[in-house]
Write a protein that holds these residues in place. Structure first.
Motif, mmCIF file in Angstrom:
data_model
loop_
_atom_site.group_PDB
_atom_site.id
_atom_site.type_symbol
_atom_site.label_atom_id
_atom_site.label_comp_id
_atom_site.label_asym_id
_atom_site.label_seq_id
_atom_site.Cartn_x
_atom_site.Cartn_y
_atom_site.Cartn_z
ATOM 1 N N LEU A 93 0.858 -1.180 0.000
ATOM 2 C CA LEU A 93 0.000 0.000 0.000
ATOM 3 C C LEU A 93 0.895 1.231 0.000
ATOM 4 C CD1 LEU A 93 -2.416 -1.224 2.801
ATOM 5 C CD2 LEU A 93 -2.810 -1.322 0.343
ATOM 6 N N VAL A 94 0.774 2.040 -1.016
ATOM 7 C CA VAL A 94 1.620 3.225 -1.138
ATOM 8 C C VAL A 94 1.025 4.356 -0.323
ATOM 9 C CG1 VAL A 94 2.578 4.912 -2.738
ATOM 10 C CG2 VAL A 94 2.404 2.514 -3.406
ATOM 11 N N ARG A 95 1.832 4.927 0.553
ATOM 12 C CA ARG A 95 1.396 6.051 1.393
ATOM 13 C C ARG A 95 1.737 7.383 0.749
ATOM 14 N NH1 ARG A 95 -2.203 3.517 3.981
ATOM 15 N NH2 ARG A 95 -1.463 1.930 5.400
ATOM 16 N N GLU A 96 2.961 7.496 0.246
ATOM 17 C CA GLU A 96 3.405 8.778 -0.305
ATOM 18 C C GLU A 96 4.599 8.548 -1.228
ATOM 19 O OE1 GLU A 96 4.750 13.198 1.304
ATOM 20 O OE2 GLU A 96 4.731 11.512 2.693
ATOM 21 N N ALA A 97 4.675 9.356 -2.268
ATOM 22 C CA ALA A 97 5.826 9.350 -3.169
ATOM 23 C C ALA A 97 6.369 10.770 -3.237
ATOM 24 C CB ALA A 97 5.436 8.866 -4.550
ATOM 25 N N VAL A 98 7.647 10.924 -2.923
ATOM 26 C CA VAL A 98 8.285 12.241 -2.915
ATOM 27 C C VAL A 98 9.359 12.251 -4.002
ATOM 28 C CG1 VAL A 98 9.584 13.910 -1.547
ATOM 29 C CG2 VAL A 98 7.877 12.444 -0.441
ATOM 30 N N HIS A 99 9.195 13.177 -4.944
ATOM 31 C CA HIS A 99 10.096 13.240 -6.086
ATOM 32 C C HIS A 99 10.907 14.526 -6.039
ATOM 33 C CE1 HIS A 99 10.772 14.511 -10.373
ATOM 34 N NE2 HIS A 99 11.379 13.354 -10.355
ATOM 35 N N SER A 100 12.223 14.393 -6.089
ATOM 36 C CA SER A 100 13.091 15.551 -6.278
ATOM 37 C C SER A 100 13.739 15.375 -7.644
ATOM 38 C CB SER A 100 14.131 15.643 -5.164
ATOM 39 O OG SER A 100 15.026 14.562 -5.247
ATOM 40 N N GLU A 101 14.612 16.269 -8.025
ATOM 41 C CA GLU A 101 15.162 16.219 -9.384
ATOM 42 C C GLU A 101 15.904 14.916 -9.680
ATOM 43 O OE1 GLU A 101 18.164 18.602 -12.379
ATOM 44 O OE2 GLU A 101 17.769 19.438 -10.406
ATOM 45 N N GLN A 102 16.659 14.410 -8.705
ATOM 46 C CA GLN A 102 17.499 13.249 -8.968
ATOM 47 C C GLN A 102 17.144 12.012 -8.156
ATOM 48 O OE1 GLN A 102 21.600 14.408 -8.599
ATOM 49 N NE2 GLN A 102 21.375 16.106 -10.020
ATOM 50 N N THR A 103 16.173 12.103 -7.259
ATOM 51 C CA THR A 103 15.805 10.949 -6.442
ATOM 52 C C THR A 103 14.291 10.786 -6.358
ATOM 53 O OG1 THR A 103 15.794 12.245 -4.405
ATOM 54 C CG2 THR A 103 17.851 11.135 -4.976
ATOM 55 N N LEU A 104 13.900 9.594 -5.967
ATOM 56 C CA LEU A 104 12.495 9.289 -5.720
ATOM 57 C C LEU A 104 12.426 8.503 -4.418
ATOM 58 C CD1 LEU A 104 9.513 9.184 -6.623
ATOM 59 C CD2 LEU A 104 10.066 7.060 -7.805
ATOM 60 N N GLU A 105 11.565 8.955 -3.508
ATOM 61 C CA GLU A 105 11.354 8.273 -2.239
ATOM 62 C C GLU A 105 9.906 7.823 -2.182
ATOM 63 O OE1 GLU A 105 13.071 10.410 1.245
ATOM 64 O OE2 GLU A 105 13.423 11.963 -0.267
ATOM 65 N N VAL A 106 9.685 6.572 -1.811
ATOM 66 C CA VAL A 106 8.336 6.034 -1.709
ATOM 67 C C VAL A 106 8.160 5.438 -0.315
ATOM 68 C CG1 VAL A 106 6.704 4.338 -2.613
ATOM 69 C CG2 VAL A 106 8.210 5.557 -4.186
ATOM 70 N N TYR A 107 7.087 5.852 0.333
ATOM 71 C CA TYR A 107 6.720 5.322 1.643
ATOM 72 C C TYR A 107 5.554 4.367 1.432
ATOM 73 C CZ TYR A 107 9.561 9.165 3.347
ATOM 74 O OH TYR A 107 10.604 10.025 3.581
ATOM 75 N N PHE A 108 5.652 3.183 1.993
ATOM 76 C CA PHE A 108 4.628 2.158 1.776
ATOM 77 C C PHE A 108 4.374 1.395 3.064
ATOM 78 C CE2 PHE A 108 8.753 0.385 0.739
ATOM 79 C CZ PHE A 108 8.757 -0.807 1.446
ATOM 80 N N SER A 109 3.287 0.647 3.068
ATOM 81 C CA SER A 109 2.979 -0.243 4.181
ATOM 82 C C SER A 109 2.436 -1.541 3.606
ATOM 83 C CB SER A 109 1.969 0.404 5.134
ATOM 84 O OG SER A 109 0.750 0.617 4.469
#
Length: 186
Positions: A93-109
């Motif tokens: 289950l995806v909680r949040e996706a944070v995108h910056s210019e060179q990285t991607l962070e995904v928070y899930f449960s």
């Protein structure tokens, strides 16, 4: 006597509407899945009975059935209906996706079920079909961490891309169905 064949008569080049529509569907599906071939070969292997070609064929068949829309000549692939992995493991289950210019962070449960193990590895795939660039995380991330961060390839720093997330067992024999996170980018 009836003439059966005359090589001096030009062949008909007009193809039927149905044939053109099917050919376009196949071209669209192949073009979309080809850059994802290594991931699909791994994640659909059980559906392909151990053969990478059959695994790709099964993924192609599923895409053509579920993820193509429109009538010829205006057919297109709907990325949120594409399954790049398939299996019996519980999904994420995806909680949040944070995108910056060179990285991607995904928070899930994940739901606690007997099939979901804390050691299941999580795979994050980023993909731009227009540029033909697909990448996945290189470091190991487990289901119990709830967080995955990846460095984007330089080709995707200034381009939109699709994001898929799925999990597999430590032995890579069982997979979850992929989750489409969305299209991210500038």
């Amino acid at each position: 006597m009836d003439l059966l064949y005359d090589r001096n008569v030009p062949k008909k080049s007009d193809k039927s509407y149905g044939k053109l529509a099917v050919q376009q569907r196949m071209r669209l599906a192949m073009a979309f899945l080809n850059p994802l071939r290594p991931v699909i070969a791994e994640s659909w292997l059980s559906r392909g009975r151990g053969s990478k070609k059959k695994a790709f064929g099964q993924a192609l068949k599923k895409l053509m059935q579920d993820a193509l829309e429109g009538d010829y000549p205006d057919q297109h692939v709907v990325p949120d209906r594409v399954d790049i992995s398939m299996g019996i493991l519980p999904g994420l289950l995806v909680r949040e996706a944070v995108h910056s210019e060179q990285t991607l962070e995904v928070y899930f449960s994940s739901k606690d079920t007997p099939l979901a193990r804390a050691t299941d590895e999580v795979v994050l795939v980023v993909y731009n079909p227009g540029r033909g660039v697909a990448a996945r995380n290189t470091h190991v991330c487990n289901r119990n961490e709830g967080y995955i961060k990846v460095d984007l390839p330089p080709q995707l720093w200034s381009a939109p891309f699709h994001v898929y997330l799925f999990a597999h067992s430590a032995s890579k024999k069982q997979y979850s169905k992929s989750v489409y996170i969305g299209q991210l980018g500038p």
